[in-house]
Design a protein around this motif. Structure first.
Motif, PDB file in Angstrom:
ATOM      1  N   ILE A 278      89.571  69.975  44.155  1.00 45.79           N
ATOM      2  CA  ILE A 278      88.536  70.840  43.587  1.00 45.79           C
ATOM      3  C   ILE A 278      87.532  69.957  42.852  1.00 45.79           C
ATOM      4  CG2 ILE A 278      88.032  72.672  41.927  1.00 45.79           C
ATOM      5  CD1 ILE A 278      90.753  73.863  42.515  1.00 45.79           C
TER       6      ILE A 278
ATOM      7  N   GLN B  41      85.286  73.721  39.202  1.00 50.37           N
ATOM      8  CA  GLN B  41      86.130  74.909  39.094  1.00 50.37           C
ATOM      9  C   GLN B  41      85.412  76.014  38.330  1.00 50.37           C
ATOM     10  OE1 GLN B  41      89.982  74.018  37.461  1.00 50.37           O
ATOM     11  NE2 GLN B  41      90.944  75.690  38.568  1.00 50.37           N
ATOM     12  N   TYR B  42      85.566  77.238  38.811  1.00 54.20           N
ATOM     13  CA  TYR B  42      85.017  78.417  38.146  1.00 54.20           C
ATOM     14  C   TYR B  42      86.172  79.358  37.829  1.00 54.20           C
ATOM     15  CZ  TYR B  42      80.536  76.687  39.847  1.00 54.20           C
ATOM     16  OH  TYR B  42      79.433  75.904  40.108  1.00 54.20           O
ATOM     17  N   PRO B  43      86.774  79.221  36.640  1.00 55.53           N
ATOM     18  CA  PRO B  43      87.974  80.007  36.303  1.00 55.53           C
ATOM     19  C   PRO B  43      87.772  81.513  36.425  1.00 55.53           C
ATOM     20  CG  PRO B  43      87.644  78.240  34.712  1.00 55.53           C
ATOM     21  CD  PRO B  43      86.409  78.279  35.565  1.00 55.53           C
TER      22      PRO B  43
ATOM     23  N   PRO C 108      87.317  82.079  40.896  1.00 58.05           N
ATOM     24  CA  PRO C 108      87.895  80.943  41.634  1.00 58.05           C
ATOM     25  C   PRO C 108      87.526  80.909  43.110  1.00 58.05           C
ATOM     26  CG  PRO C 108      89.579  82.557  41.037  1.00 58.05           C
ATOM     27  CD  PRO C 108      88.349  82.934  40.286  1.00 58.05           C
TER      28      PRO C 108
ATOM     29  N   ASN D  86      85.039  78.238  43.697  1.00 61.96           N
ATOM     30  CA  ASN D  86      85.331  76.833  43.418  1.00 61.96           C
ATOM     31  C   ASN D  86      84.768  75.953  44.533  1.00 61.96           C
ATOM     32  OD1 ASN D  86      86.718  77.520  41.115  1.00 61.96           O
ATOM     33  ND2 ASN D  86      88.760  77.239  41.989  1.00 61.96           N
TER      34      ASN D  86
END
Length: 269
Positions: free
Chosen positions: A18, A21-23, A26, A29
């Motif tokens: 990755i 990251q985009y929590p 996701p 990502n």
């Protein structure tokens, strides 16, 4: 566990890391992937940006300067790009003694890439390598957005407010990239807390006005703080011709900024 994405070309890309990251989302990502011994970037985007990217690819398919995706997955709205080891910012951080003549070549190449976009009325909004931020102007009309647009470090004043975004907005951002590349990076780079605040909230007009007043007041006390007075102690590769060009790029009034044609005809090159 590694997952596989099949592109419209029929090639299969194995995701192995990755990159961003985009929590909270996701599914967006950004991944590094491998295929046939080469590395790629796999990036899922919204449906609207996927179609915009298709339009961009159709117009600039033969470009040698612009980073266009090399494959895609239409069903999943996913774009595949060649993988590069560094951005310009990362390159200069890693190699602080990078030859000035090569920096100038990179900036010239970037200027020509911007010119290529402008000839077909596209603007790139700060990041030439990330065309999620590329838009096409309609009848040369400036764009408006409900929030700040673009990378917090390189945004123009219009990008901060989301109002009146047009070709001069890109020119301002390119000017900041030039300042950074010529040695003024430590002055431009914001800490992570400030950057996150700008991402979340943008910069209110009153705050922007206050910042301008503060810097003007500081320049009265310390005239050498003004950009036109910067010495090579501050930015080692910044000579008088470069300063003259950049001052025309970062004028706070968009209507007074240099055009990309004027920049490329600067005596600095």
């Amino acid at each position: 566990m590694a997952s596989t994405l099949k592109g419209n070309s029929g090639r299969e890309y194995i995701k192995n890391a990755i990159l961003r990251q985009y929590p909270k989302a996701p599914e967006f990502n950004i991944h590094r992937a491998s295929c046939g011994g080469s590395l790629f970037v796999v990036k899922r985007v919204s449906e609207s940006f996927f179609h915009l990217s298709k339009e961009l690819e159709e117009e600039f398919r033969e470009s040698k300067r612009l980073r266009i995706y090399i494959d895609c997955n239409k069903a999943e709205h996913t774009l595949i790009y060649d993988h590069y080891k560094n951005t310009l910012l990362g390159l200069l951080e890693k190699y602080p003694n990078f030859p000035p003549i090569e920096i100038k070549k990179i900036l010239r190449y970037t200027g020509n890439a911007i010119k290529e976009l402008y000839e077909k009325d596209w603007i790139y909004i700060v990041a030439l390598g990330d065309f999620n931020l590329a838009l096409k102007l309609v009848d040369q009309q400036p764009l408006r957005a409900p929030q700040a647009v673009g990378n917090a470090i390189w945004r123009s004043p219009e990008g901060q407010s989301g109002k009146g975004i047009a070709k001069p907005s890109d020119i301002f951002s390119f000017g900041l990239v030039c300042i950074y590349s010529l040695g003024g990076g430590p002055i431009l780079i914001l800490d992570n807390e400030i950057i996150q605040g700008l991402k979340d909230n943008g910069m209110p007009d009153v705050l922007y006005k206050s910042a301008s007043e503060i810097t003007d007041a500081e320049a009265v006390d310390d005239p050498d703080a003004r950009f036109e007075r910067w010495s090579r102690d501050i930015a080692p590769h910044l000579d008088s011709d470069a300063k003259k060009m950049i001052l025309q790029m970062v004028n706070l009034d968009p209507l007074k900024r240099a055009t990309i044609q004027e920049i490329l005809h600067s005596s600095w090159w």
